[in-house]
Design a protein around this motif. Sequence first.
Motif, PDB file in Angstrom:
ATOM      1  N   LEU A   1      -0.608  -4.189  -7.400  1.00 48.97           N
ATOM      2  CA  LEU A   1      -0.895  -2.612  -7.048  1.00 48.97           C
ATOM      3  C   LEU A   1      -1.790  -2.840  -5.853  1.00 48.97           C
ATOM      4  CD1 LEU A   1      -2.096  -1.016 -10.468  1.00 48.97           C
ATOM      5  CD2 LEU A   1       0.189  -1.314  -9.670  1.00 48.97           C
ATOM      6  N   SER A   2      -1.709  -1.590  -5.059  1.00 52.84           N
ATOM      7  CA  SER A   2      -2.420  -1.648  -3.657  1.00 52.84           C
ATOM      8  C   SER A   2      -3.172  -0.249  -3.523  1.00 52.84           C
ATOM      9  CB  SER A   2      -1.253  -1.794  -2.485  1.00 52.84           C
ATOM     10  OG  SER A   2      -0.748  -2.982  -2.485  1.00 52.84           O
ATOM     11  N   CYS A   3      -3.954  -0.160  -2.818  1.00 55.83           N
ATOM     12  CA  CYS A   3      -4.859   0.818  -2.587  1.00 55.83           C
ATOM     13  C   CYS A   3      -5.470   0.868  -1.183  1.00 55.83           C
ATOM     14  CB  CYS A   3      -6.213   1.000  -3.533  1.00 55.83           C
ATOM     15  SG  CYS A   3      -6.958   2.609  -3.152  1.00 55.83           S
ATOM     16  N   VAL A   4      -4.741   1.791  -0.374  1.00 58.45           N
ATOM     17  CA  VAL A   4      -5.239   2.161   1.074  1.00 58.45           C
ATOM     18  C   VAL A   4      -6.352   2.936   1.052  1.00 58.45           C
ATOM     19  CG1 VAL A   4      -4.517   2.979   3.280  1.00 58.45           C
ATOM     20  CG2 VAL A   4      -2.886   1.840   1.947  1.00 58.45           C
ATOM     21  N   VAL A   5      -7.253   2.546   1.791  1.00 58.43           N
ATOM     22  CA  VAL A   5      -8.687   3.198   1.983  1.00 58.43           C
ATOM     23  C   VAL A   5      -8.777   3.684   3.420  1.00 58.43           C
ATOM     24  CG1 VAL A   5     -11.255   3.303   1.659  1.00 58.43           C
ATOM     25  CG2 VAL A   5      -9.701   1.646   0.457  1.00 58.43           C
TER      26      VAL A   5
END
Length: 126
Positions: free
Chosen positions: A19-23
């Motif tokens: 999973l990836s999360c762009v901040v």
Amino acid sequence: VQLQASGGGLVQAGGSLRLSCVVSGRTASVVFMGWFRQAPGKEREFVAAINWSDGFTKYAESAKGRFTIARDNAKNKVYLQMNGLKIEDTASYSCAAVTEDYYSGSYSFDYEYNVWGQGTQVTVSS
């Protein structure tokens, strides 16, 4: 601060997903990033957290040894590598951030986070 999670999908038991999360936004104000999950009919639960500055990590017992949380400050991304997936890992996974103005010194409960991204569904089949 805004968060955008992605990477969920359907995987067989024993498989892997990342999973990836762009901040985005005022990333300098972020203290901790966390991943939480919520299965149907269950409360949202903590999975893992990482200190945005020094990389300190913490895992739920259910995630230890199978999941790895990591950050890439240059890309403003947080990842959750999930290996050895089990059917009971099926849930909607959300990334969350706690910013410096909200940080209380703790980071294991959802109420300790003030910014949330949308969930990404992870389904593990037998």
